[in-house]
Write an enzyme that holds these catalytic residues in place. Structure first.
Site, short mmCIF file in Angstrom:
data_model
loop_
_atom_site.label_atom_id
_atom_site.label_comp_id
_atom_site.label_asym_id
_atom_site.label_seq_id
_atom_site.Cartn_x
_atom_site.Cartn_y
_atom_site.Cartn_z
N VAL A 1 0.82 -1.23 0.00
CA VAL A 1 0.00 0.00 0.00
C VAL A 1 0.85 1.27 0.00
O VAL A 1 0.34 2.35 -0.27
CB VAL A 1 -1.02 0.08 1.18
CG1 VAL A 1 -2.04 -1.03 1.09
CG2 VAL A 1 -0.32 0.15 2.51
N LYS A 2 2.13 1.14 0.29
CA LYS A 2 2.99 2.33 0.35
C LYS A 2 3.35 2.80 -1.07
O LYS A 2 3.03 2.13 -2.05
CB LYS A 2 4.24 2.03 1.18
CG LYS A 2 3.95 1.44 2.57
CD LYS A 2 3.38 2.46 3.54
CE LYS A 2 2.68 1.86 4.75
NZ LYS A 2 3.51 1.22 5.75
#
Ligand SMILES: *Cc1c(COP(=O)(O)O)cnc(C)c1O
Length: 386
Positions: free
Chosen positions: A191-192
């Site tokens: 998700v980063k």
């Protein structure tokens, strides 16, 4: 792929897949040459003297605390609005966490909330861990000055902030450049902003610190040049927190497109700002400080649910039903059962106010402006805004 819009998502292209395929054909799947290559490229990209890759962002934080020698009874200051790992890494080493409050409009630790936490700590602290929430950089010159004044070290948690920068006077600070800290940690969770599947990095202002981190990353084993080829020594136990070459190869290809991804994130965030602004005062976006140019990991809006006559649960459910993901960043860590049991009930009004109002909306490069139109219209509808 389904039409559901998650709050965050990896961005993988054919060149990423090719890089991993090549890595799988190499002699070394782990502890090979791609690790150092990724470390050098990452350090250069963020403007740090050195960087050490490791298995995830939590391992990066743990290694940083070990490096500082955090032990029983040592006090470290962590903002309450962060992911659990920023506080837990202190506890892994036996240290005690003093939670700092945050500014309720930005979610960030500020010089004032740090000063307040230092007062509550009641003794000199070993480390302060500012978190660049959403990707917005904290006021690092001030936070580091306050920390150093009483003999502590600064470790930045930049898991959200790769690609971010902020100008202070005539100085431009880049996330990870360690101008105002001894170490900065990153996460490459999917998700980063860039991903290696799982992965982390510690950038540091000191090559000696980097060397020590590399030892701790691999069991604490040290080999001396010129010694017998089989010989290694261990002065203190480390961990296996290595990042395989396979993941580093993905990291290199992701890093090569970071600048482009950052442009896209800035573009989408600006469009969100423009679409959200007319919905005030029921919804507003988290504050961006003057001089700050974040590459946002999270598009967090703040909502006055009560004034809108609804609840966050109803809004989250309504968004989900419309195929729109959202997430809460974060539940104040000081309210977790483990920390309440250890430190009692704390009154951190900024963190509580942030938590009451925050909601993170989808933000990732593949998102289209038309998606943002739909997200904002759906949100407005759920809040009864015509
Ligand atoms: C993601 C994250 C971490 C932990 O990183 P992992 O790679 O998931 O271990 C730490 N701190 C913050 C603020 C994060 O968002």
């Amino acid at each position: 792929m389904s039409d559901f819009l998650p709050y965050g998502r990896q961005f993988i292209q054919d060149d990423d897949i090719a890089a991993v395929t090549e890595a799988l054909k190499a002699d070394y799947l782990t502890t090979g040459p791609t690790v150092a290559k990724f470390e050098r490229a990452f350090a250069d990209h963020v403007g740090a003297p050195d960087a050490v890759a490791c298995s995830n962002g939590t391992a990066a934080l743990h290694l940083a605390m070990m490096m500082l020698g955090i032990g029983e009874g040592d006090v470290c200051i962590v903002p309450s609005i962060t992911f659990l790992a920023t506080a837990n890494c202190v506890r892994y080493c036996g240290g005690e966490v003093v939670f700092a409050d945050v500014d309720s409009d930005s979610g960030l630790m500020t010089p004032q909330t740090l000063e307040d936490a230092l007062k509550r700590a009641g003794k000199p602290v070993k480390a302060v861990l500012p978190v660049h929430m959403r990707g917005e950089l904290c006021d690092m010159p001030a936070l580091s000055q306050i920390t150093e004044r009483q003999g502590g070290r600064v470790v930045e948690d930049a898991a959200h902030a790769v690609g971010s920068r902020r100008t202070f006077g005539n100085q431009v600070v880049h996330a990870g450049d360690c101008r105002h800290s001894v170490m900065t940690t990153f996460s490459f969770h999917p998700v980063k902003t860039i991903t290696t599947g799982e992965g982390g990095m510690i950038t540091t202002s000191s090559t000696a610190v980097a060397a020590e981190l590399r030892t701790l990353r691999s069991h604490g084993m040290v080999r001396h040049p010129g010694a017998d080829p089989w010989l290694y020594e261990m002065d203190s136990p480390g961990y296996n927190y290595r990042l395989p070459d396979i993941n580093c190869a993905l990291g290199l290809s992701q890093l090569a497109k970071l600048d482009r991804l950052a442009v896209r994130r800035r573009e989408l965030a600006a469009y969100y700002e423009q679409r959200i602004a007319p919905l005030a005062p029921l919804i507003w976006t988290a504050v961006t400080a003057p001089g700050s140019d974040p590459c946002l990991h999270l598009m967090t809006v703040l909502i006055d649910f009560k004034a809108a006559g609804t609840t966050r649960r109803a809004v989250v459910d309504g968004l989900t039903a419309a195929g729109i993901g959202s997430q809460v960043h974060y539940i104040p860590v000081h309210t977790q059962p483990y920390y309440r049991k250890r430190y009692g009930d704390l009154d951190l009004p900024g963190a509580n106010a942030w938590y009451e109002a925050c909601l993170s909306l989808p933000l990732y490069p593949q998102l289209e402006k038309s998606d943002i139109d739909r997200i904002v219209e759906t949100l407005g509808g759920l809040l009864g805004i015509k």
